[in-house]
Design a protein around this motif. Structure first.
Motif, PDB file in Angstrom:
ATOM      1  N   LYS A   1      -1.715  12.839 -21.849  1.00 12.68           N
ATOM      2  CA  LYS A   1      -1.911  11.502 -21.470  1.00 12.68           C
ATOM      3  C   LYS A   1      -1.973  10.556 -22.567  1.00 12.68           C
ATOM      4  O   LYS A   1      -2.813  10.878 -23.670  1.00 12.68           O
ATOM      5  CB  LYS A   1      -3.205  11.341 -20.716  1.00 12.68           C
ATOM      6  CG  LYS A   1      -3.612  10.080 -20.159  1.00 12.68           C
ATOM      7  CD  LYS A   1      -4.588  10.121 -19.492  1.00 12.68           C
ATOM      8  CE  LYS A   1      -5.094   8.854 -18.624  1.00 12.68           C
ATOM      9  NZ  LYS A   1      -6.410   8.722 -17.995  1.00 12.68           N
TER      10      LYS A   1
ATOM     11  N   LEU B   1       3.984  10.638  -9.194  1.00 13.44           N
ATOM     12  CA  LEU B   1       3.278  10.880 -10.431  1.00 13.44           C
ATOM     13  C   LEU B   1       2.613  12.452 -10.329  1.00 13.44           C
ATOM     14  O   LEU B   1       2.976  13.186 -11.223  1.00 13.44           O
ATOM     15  CB  LEU B   1       2.351   9.971 -10.836  1.00 13.44           C
ATOM     16  CG  LEU B   1       1.560  10.319 -12.098  1.00 13.44           C
ATOM     17  CD1 LEU B   1       2.397  10.343 -13.174  1.00 13.44           C
ATOM     18  CD2 LEU B   1       0.648   9.246 -12.251  1.00 13.44           C
ATOM     19  N   GLN B   2       2.161  12.837  -9.190  1.00 12.22           N
ATOM     20  CA  GLN B   2       1.562  13.875  -9.199  1.00 12.22           C
ATOM     21  C   GLN B   2       2.531  15.120  -9.076  1.00 12.22           C
ATOM     22  O   GLN B   2       2.381  16.134  -9.453  1.00 12.22           O
ATOM     23  CB  GLN B   2       0.694  13.893  -7.630  1.00 12.22           C
ATOM     24  CG  GLN B   2      -0.579  13.037  -7.882  1.00 12.22           C
ATOM     25  CD  GLN B   2      -1.707  13.519  -8.542  1.00 12.22           C
ATOM     26  OE1 GLN B   2      -1.785  14.601  -9.167  1.00 12.22           O
ATOM     27  NE2 GLN B   2      -2.370  12.475  -9.459  1.00 12.22           N
TER      28      GLN B   2
ATOM     29  N   LYS C   1       2.412   1.829  -3.413  1.00  7.26           N
ATOM     30  CA  LYS C   1       1.404   2.486  -4.125  1.00  7.26           C
ATOM     31  C   LYS C   1       1.166   3.947  -4.109  1.00  7.26           C
ATOM     32  O   LYS C   1       1.024   4.635  -4.867  1.00  7.26           O
ATOM     33  CB  LYS C   1       0.152   1.566  -4.171  1.00  7.26           C
ATOM     34  CG  LYS C   1      -0.869   2.042  -5.263  1.00  7.26           C
ATOM     35  CD  LYS C   1      -2.187   1.219  -4.945  1.00  7.26           C
ATOM     36  CE  LYS C   1      -3.431   1.685  -5.936  1.00  7.26           C
ATOM     37  NZ  LYS C   1      -3.620   2.990  -5.939  1.00  7.26           N
ATOM     38  N   ILE C   2       1.089   4.326  -2.814  1.00 14.07           N
ATOM     39  CA  ILE C   2       1.086   5.733  -2.344  1.00 14.07           C
ATOM     40  C   ILE C   2       2.156   6.652  -2.948  1.00 14.07           C
ATOM     41  O   ILE C   2       2.005   7.635  -3.420  1.00 14.07           O
ATOM     42  CB  ILE C   2       0.716   5.815  -0.993  1.00 14.07           C
ATOM     43  CG1 ILE C   2      -0.410   5.371  -0.356  1.00 14.07           C
ATOM     44  CG2 ILE C   2       0.671   7.282  -0.306  1.00 14.07           C
ATOM     45  CD1 ILE C   2      -0.814   5.189   1.008  1.00 14.07           C
ATOM     46  N   TYR C   3       3.326   5.932  -2.754  1.00 15.18           N
ATOM     47  CA  TYR C   3       4.680   6.678  -3.189  1.00 15.18           C
ATOM     48  C   TYR C   3       4.650   6.843  -4.637  1.00 15.18           C
ATOM     49  O   TYR C   3       4.917   8.087  -5.033  1.00 15.18           O
ATOM     50  CB  TYR C   3       5.802   5.833  -2.628  1.00 15.18           C
ATOM     51  CG  TYR C   3       7.057   6.320  -3.206  1.00 15.18           C
ATOM     52  CD1 TYR C   3       7.696   7.643  -2.630  1.00 15.18           C
ATOM     53  CD2 TYR C   3       7.744   5.738  -4.130  1.00 15.18           C
ATOM     54  CE1 TYR C   3       8.934   7.906  -3.057  1.00 15.18           C
ATOM     55  CE2 TYR C   3       9.052   6.147  -4.566  1.00 15.18           C
ATOM     56  CZ  TYR C   3       9.581   7.271  -4.165  1.00 15.18           C
ATOM     57  OH  TYR C   3      10.694   7.931  -4.705  1.00 15.18           O
ATOM     58  N   SER C   4       4.319   5.717  -5.365  1.00 18.20           N
ATOM     59  CA  SER C   4       4.143   6.044  -6.799  1.00 18.20           C
ATOM     60  C   SER C   4       3.188   7.245  -7.329  1.00 18.20           C
ATOM     61  O   SER C   4       3.579   8.224  -8.204  1.00 18.20           O
ATOM     62  CB  SER C   4       4.157   4.698  -7.688  1.00 18.20           C
ATOM     63  OG  SER C   4       2.748   4.191  -7.085  1.00 18.20           O
ATOM     64  N   ASP C   5       1.928   7.177  -6.504  1.00 10.03           N
ATOM     65  CA  ASP C   5       1.070   8.100  -6.964  1.00 10.03           C
ATOM     66  C   ASP C   5       1.338   9.586  -6.486  1.00 10.03           C
ATOM     67  O   ASP C   5       1.344  10.559  -7.353  1.00 10.03           O
ATOM     68  CB  ASP C   5      -0.373   7.949  -6.196  1.00 10.03           C
ATOM     69  CG  ASP C   5      -0.987   6.348  -6.677  1.00 10.03           C
ATOM     70  OD1 ASP C   5      -0.709   6.285  -7.794  1.00 10.03           O
ATOM     71  OD2 ASP C   5      -1.727   5.913  -5.819  1.00 10.03           O
ATOM     72  N   MET C   6       2.158   9.612  -5.559  1.00 10.58           N
ATOM     73  CA  MET C   6       2.613  10.979  -5.166  1.00 10.58           C
ATOM     74  C   MET C   6       3.695  11.372  -5.865  1.00 10.58           C
ATOM     75  O   MET C   6       3.937  12.629  -6.285  1.00 10.58           O
ATOM     76  CB  MET C   6       2.956  11.063  -3.595  1.00 10.58           C
ATOM     77  CG  MET C   6       2.046  10.685  -2.755  1.00 10.58           C
ATOM     78  SD  MET C   6       2.392  10.364  -1.045  1.00 10.58           S
ATOM     79  CE  MET C   6       3.080  12.450  -0.699  1.00 10.58           C
TER      80      MET C   6
ATOM     81  N   GLU D   1       0.806  -1.267   0.016  1.00 14.96           N
ATOM     82  CA  GLU D   1       0.090  -0.107   0.129  1.00 14.96           C
ATOM     83  C   GLU D   1       0.691   1.361   0.016  1.00 14.96           C
ATOM     84  O   GLU D   1       0.443   2.229  -0.688  1.00 14.96           O
ATOM     85  CB  GLU D   1      -0.912  -0.054   1.230  1.00 14.96           C
ATOM     86  CG  GLU D   1      -2.134  -1.187   1.052  1.00 14.96           C
ATOM     87  CD  GLU D   1      -2.708  -1.103   2.446  1.00 14.96           C
ATOM     88  OE1 GLU D   1      -2.514  -0.435   3.513  1.00 14.96           O
ATOM     89  OE2 GLU D   1      -3.806  -1.938   2.558  1.00 14.96           O
TER      90      GLU D   1
ATOM     91  N   ARG E   1      -2.170   1.739 -14.542  1.00 19.94           N
ATOM     92  CA  ARG E   1      -2.302   3.413 -14.079  1.00 19.94           C
ATOM     93  C   ARG E   1      -2.016   4.249 -15.506  1.00 19.94           C
ATOM     94  O   ARG E   1      -1.735   3.774 -16.711  1.00 19.94           O
ATOM     95  CB  ARG E   1      -1.123   3.669 -13.234  1.00 19.94           C
ATOM     96  CG  ARG E   1      -1.154   2.569 -12.013  1.00 19.94           C
ATOM     97  CD  ARG E   1      -0.019   2.923 -11.236  1.00 19.94           C
ATOM     98  NE  ARG E   1       0.058   4.216 -10.854  1.00 19.94           N
ATOM     99  CZ  ARG E   1       1.207   4.650 -10.331  1.00 19.94           C
ATOM    100  NH1 ARG E   1       2.123   4.114 -10.436  1.00 19.94           N
ATOM    101  NH2 ARG E   1       1.212   6.003  -9.996  1.00 19.94           N
TER     102      ARG E   1
END
Length: 229
Positions: A206, A194-195, A187-192, A184, A218
């Protein structure tokens, strides 16, 4: 005498009901209802008294910083919007600090998983006792060899105390929970991450599904190539 007085059964005294002539006014208020209503009334009375005292002792020339950050809307103080409170550079710095914290937690959880796995591996490892057999001829050697194979094939029964078994089972559950937490957090690290990349300057778009080389659940973005100075 008091014990004898209490031993005699008495009739329970009940509060009277609403008379038939006053049925139209609803239920008759009982004593417990009056107590609750009076208590609520006095609480409101005390609150109003304290507010009047504060208003009487208030200094009209007193200044506090909320006077700058609030405004009156319909007689109520409303705080100003804080949407544009931070600059893009400050927002980027805060994002970087958050990503660093999540990465630190991922590394910490992985180290704990490694220590826990090594401990459980040590508990599960059963050392084999080696014994040297001497045979007189080939037939006896074959017989000893077959017996040793049968002994090794038999399951090893560990007569461990129930307390140790419970702790081992709890450790396995903790190991699975930590592995799930690492997934988990990753996943949070990769989303952050990317943002954070999307907040950087530069033209990007995109990609469509037919443009992606390796299918992914994703979203995939592509930045326009820019000439560097």
């Amino acid at each position: 005498m008091s014990s004898l007085r209490n031993a005699i059964p008495r009739r329970a005294h009940k509060e009277r009901a609403q008379p038939d002539a006053r049925k139209k006014f609803g239920l008759l208020e009982k004593h417990k209802d009056y107590v609750l209503r009076a208590r609520a009334f006095h609480q409101k009375e005390d609150a109003l008294r304290k507010l009047r005292e504060k208003a009487s002792f208030k200094n009209p020339d007193e200044f506090y910083f909320k006077m700058v950050n609030t405004r009156m809307v319909g007689g109520i103080h409303r705080r100003e919007s804080e949407e544009n409170k931070y600059t893009p550079e400050e927002l980027m710095l805060m994002k970087t600090q958050d990503i660093g914290y999540v990465l630190q937690k991922v590394q910490s959880e992985k180290k704990k998983i490694e220590r826990l796995s090594s401990m459980l591996h040590t508990l599960d490892y059963q050392p084999e006792n080696k014994h040297v057999y001497y045979a007189e001829d080939r037939d006896e050697a074959k017989e000893i060899h077959s017996r040793s194979l049968q002994k090794n094939d038999s399951p090893v029964v560990v007569n461990a105390p129930s307390r140790i078994k419970r702790k081992t089972a709890a450790s396995y559950r903790e190991l699975e929970a930590r592995k799930k937490r690492v997934q988990e957090l990753e996943k949070i690290y990769s989303d952050m991450a990317l943002q954070k990349e999307l907040q950087k300057s530069g033209r990007k778009r995109k990609l469509r599904e037919d443009e992606i080389v390796q299918p992914s659940t994703r979203p995939v973005y592509k930045w326009r190539a820019e000439r560097k100075r």
